[in-house]
Design a protein around this motif. Structure first.
Motif, PDB file in Angstrom:
ATOM      1  N   VAL A  69      -6.794  12.221  22.137  1.00 29.53           N
ATOM      2  CA  VAL A  69      -5.703  12.099  21.094  1.00 29.53           C
ATOM      3  C   VAL A  69      -5.084  10.883  21.027  1.00 29.53           C
ATOM      4  CG1 VAL A  69      -4.001  13.282  19.741  1.00 29.53           C
ATOM      5  CG2 VAL A  69      -5.579  14.760  20.700  1.00 29.53           C
ATOM      6  N   ARG A  70      -4.604  10.574  22.227  1.00 27.12           N
ATOM      7  CA  ARG A  70      -3.738   9.277  22.383  1.00 27.12           C
ATOM      8  C   ARG A  70      -4.728   8.115  21.889  1.00 27.12           C
ATOM      9  NH1 ARG A  70      -1.557  10.026  27.030  1.00 27.12           N
ATOM     10  NH2 ARG A  70      -3.447   8.750  28.280  1.00 27.12           N
ATOM     11  N   ALA A  71      -5.702   8.098  22.438  1.00 24.20           N
ATOM     12  CA  ALA A  71      -7.066   6.908  22.069  1.00 24.20           C
ATOM     13  C   ALA A  71      -6.928   6.910  20.543  1.00 24.20           C
ATOM     14  CB  ALA A  71      -8.167   6.951  23.089  1.00 24.20           C
ATOM     15  N   LYS A  72      -7.626   7.821  19.873  1.00 28.53           N
ATOM     16  CA  LYS A  72      -7.559   8.013  18.692  1.00 28.53           C
ATOM     17  C   LYS A  72      -6.449   7.740  17.742  1.00 28.53           C
ATOM     18  CE  LYS A  72     -11.384  11.337  18.618  1.00 28.53           C
ATOM     19  NZ  LYS A  72     -12.105  12.525  17.756  1.00 28.53           N
ATOM     20  N   THR A  73      -5.240   8.033  17.980  1.00 28.46           N
ATOM     21  CA  THR A  73      -4.152   7.772  17.358  1.00 28.46           C
ATOM     22  C   THR A  73      -3.627   6.479  17.594  1.00 28.46           C
ATOM     23  OG1 THR A  73      -2.635   9.189  18.744  1.00 28.46           O
ATOM     24  CG2 THR A  73      -3.960  10.282  16.897  1.00 28.46           C
ATOM     25  N   GLU A  74      -3.759   5.529  18.344  1.00 32.26           N
ATOM     26  CA  GLU A  74      -3.249   4.674  18.939  1.00 32.26           C
ATOM     27  C   GLU A  74      -3.050   3.434  17.759  1.00 32.26           C
ATOM     28  OE1 GLU A  74      -1.287   2.098  21.034  1.00 32.26           O
ATOM     29  OE2 GLU A  74      -1.943   3.959  21.952  1.00 32.26           O
ATOM     30  N   PRO A  75      -4.216   3.318  16.783  1.00 31.14           N
ATOM     31  CA  PRO A  75      -4.092   2.392  15.991  1.00 31.14           C
ATOM     32  C   PRO A  75      -3.116   2.656  14.971  1.00 31.14           C
ATOM     33  CG  PRO A  75      -6.342   2.920  16.199  1.00 31.14           C
ATOM     34  CD  PRO A  75      -5.624   3.774  17.091  1.00 31.14           C
ATOM     35  N   PHE A  76      -2.443   3.907  15.072  1.00 32.33           N
ATOM     36  CA  PHE A  76      -1.564   4.547  13.777  1.00 32.33           C
ATOM     37  C   PHE A  76      -0.117   4.677  14.500  1.00 32.33           C
ATOM     38  CE2 PHE A  76      -5.817   6.041  12.912  1.00 32.33           C
ATOM     39  CZ  PHE A  76      -6.158   5.312  11.880  1.00 32.33           C
ATOM     40  N   ALA A  77      -0.179   4.347  15.635  1.00 32.33           N
ATOM     41  CA  ALA A  77       1.175   4.754  16.551  1.00 32.33           C
ATOM     42  C   ALA A  77       2.718   4.161  15.943  1.00 32.33           C
ATOM     43  CB  ALA A  77       1.136   4.291  17.875  1.00 32.33           C
ATOM     44  N   ASP A  78       2.472   2.973  15.435  1.00 33.33           N
ATOM     45  CA  ASP A  78       3.714   2.295  15.013  1.00 33.33           C
ATOM     46  C   ASP A  78       4.011   2.695  13.505  1.00 33.33           C
ATOM     47  OD1 ASP A  78       4.270   1.265  17.497  1.00 33.33           O
ATOM     48  OD2 ASP A  78       3.122  -0.670  16.950  1.00 33.33           O
ATOM     49  N   MET A  79       3.162   3.584  12.780  1.00 33.75           N
ATOM     50  CA  MET A  79       3.302   3.571  11.447  1.00 33.75           C
ATOM     51  C   MET A  79       4.105   4.852  11.062  1.00 33.75           C
ATOM     52  SD  MET A  79      -0.590   3.391   9.702  1.00 33.75           S
ATOM     53  CE  MET A  79      -1.461   2.051   9.710  1.00 33.75           C
ATOM     54  N   SER A  80       5.132   4.784   9.988  1.00 41.35           N
ATOM     55  CA  SER A  80       5.850   5.761   9.529  1.00 41.35           C
ATOM     56  C   SER A  80       5.126   7.066   8.952  1.00 41.35           C
ATOM     57  CB  SER A  80       6.923   5.275   8.655  1.00 41.35           C
ATOM     58  OG  SER A  80       6.429   4.871   7.428  1.00 41.35           O
ATOM     59  N   PRO A  81       5.550   8.054   8.988  1.00 42.48           N
ATOM     60  CA  PRO A  81       5.152   9.143   8.292  1.00 42.48           C
ATOM     61  C   PRO A  81       4.753   8.887   6.832  1.00 42.48           C
ATOM     62  CG  PRO A  81       6.889  10.069   9.712  1.00 42.48           C
ATOM     63  CD  PRO A  81       7.012   8.723   9.532  1.00 42.48           C
ATOM     64  N   ALA A  82       5.558   8.241   6.111  1.00 44.12           N
ATOM     65  CA  ALA A  82       5.353   7.821   4.617  1.00 44.12           C
ATOM     66  C   ALA A  82       4.073   6.930   4.747  1.00 44.12           C
ATOM     67  CB  ALA A  82       6.601   7.319   4.201  1.00 44.12           C
ATOM     68  N   ARG A  83       4.133   6.021   5.461  1.00 42.24           N
ATOM     69  CA  ARG A  83       2.834   4.967   5.520  1.00 42.24           C
ATOM     70  C   ARG A  83       1.501   5.848   5.838  1.00 42.24           C
ATOM     71  NH1 ARG A  83      -0.726   2.583   3.996  1.00 42.24           N
ATOM     72  NH2 ARG A  83      -1.820   0.826   5.063  1.00 42.24           N
ATOM     73  N   LEU A  84       1.756   6.477   7.033  1.00 43.62           N
ATOM     74  CA  LEU A  84       0.355   7.673   7.224  1.00 43.62           C
ATOM     75  C   LEU A  84      -0.012   8.387   6.021  1.00 43.62           C
ATOM     76  CD1 LEU A  84       1.715   8.705  10.950  1.00 43.62           C
ATOM     77  CD2 LEU A  84      -0.353   7.484  10.181  1.00 43.62           C
ATOM     78  N   MET A  85       0.867   8.945   5.326  1.00 48.50           N
ATOM     79  CA  MET A  85       0.578   9.869   4.295  1.00 48.50           C
ATOM     80  C   MET A  85      -0.292   8.838   3.163  1.00 48.50           C
ATOM     81  SD  MET A  85       3.437  12.834   3.674  1.00 48.50           S
ATOM     82  CE  MET A  85       4.971  11.703   3.862  1.00 48.50           C
ATOM     83  N   GLN A  86       0.443   7.610   2.914  1.00 54.21           N
ATOM     84  CA  GLN A  86      -0.272   6.813   2.076  1.00 54.21           C
ATOM     85  C   GLN A  86      -1.435   6.522   2.667  1.00 54.21           C
ATOM     86  OE1 GLN A  86       1.882   3.107   1.381  1.00 54.21           O
ATOM     87  NE2 GLN A  86       0.720   2.543   0.129  1.00 54.21           N
ATOM     88  N   LEU A  87      -1.627   6.014   3.838  1.00 58.54           N
ATOM     89  CA  LEU A  87      -3.043   5.732   4.268  1.00 58.54           C
ATOM     90  C   LEU A  87      -4.014   6.728   4.332  1.00 58.54           C
ATOM     91  CD1 LEU A  87      -4.750   3.797   5.812  1.00 58.54           C
ATOM     92  CD2 LEU A  87      -3.745   4.583   8.057  1.00 58.54           C
TER      93      LEU A  87
END
Length: 187
Positions: free
Chosen positions: A60-78
């Motif tokens: 899970v850590r490896a898969k989510t690493e590219p998104f670690a610094d994104m805010s929840p709002a940016r993640l939802m937009q992505l």
């Protein structure tokens, strides 16, 4: 009718289209899978946002690493953007698959036409052997049949029970012959 040289050229063109269509379909499947995997990773990142990354499973850590610094709002937009990309990739994959299947059907017919003369020759050879086998089975049965009068038929093994003859409608030989006659492979 094409000349032999023209037939070869048509075969090359169709064969080339087949390879191109297959490669494009494979590429579109990979692209769709990659976008879908990225979408799933972004969803994982959103659902695990705020958790201690060191406590996450390594996968899970490896898969989510590219998104670690994104805010929840940016993640939802992505995620919305990636869902659109998945739909577009799915459409492209479906279109590539349809094109591939159409070209594959043409290539299959071309290859079947090319293989027909050799196939006809082999089927004739098999048919001759089936006829010979059927006649041999009939002779073997006649030999054992000559012992029935003296109740000695059991003294020789039945070497043809599973085979049968062309005259035995339910025998493997007769079924083979009938199937190929119906398919037009035997004259």
């Amino acid at each position: 009718m094409f000349t032999r040289k023209e037939d070869a050229l048509v075969g090359k063109v169709v064969g080339d289209h087949y390879e191109v269509a297959r490669n494009l379909y494979d590429q579109r499947r990979r692209e769709r899978r990659e976008v879908a995997e990225r979408l799933e990773a972004a969803k994982m990142a959103l659902s695990s946002h705020g958790y201690d990354r060191d406590g996450m499973a390594p996968v899970v850590r490896a898969k989510t690493e590219p998104f670690a610094d994104m805010s929840p709002a940016r993640l939802m937009q992505l995620i919305v953007e990636l869902e659109d990309e998945v739909r577009a990739a799915q459409t492209a994959m479906v279109q590539a698959k349809a094109a591939f299947e159409a070209v594959r059907a043409v290539e299959a017919r071309r290859r079947a036409a090319e293989a027909t003369p050799a196939h006809v020759e082999i089927v004739r050879e098999i048919a001759d052997l089936v006829q010979k086998l059927s006649m041999a089975v009939a002779r073997e049965r006649a030999i054992r049949g000559s012992l029935v009068e003296v109740e000695g038929g059991h003294l020789l093994p039945d070497a043809s029970a599973e085979i049968g003859t062309l005259a035995d409608q339910s025998s493997p030989l007769a079924r083979w012959n009938s199937r190929l006659l119906m398919a037009g492979a035997l004259a």
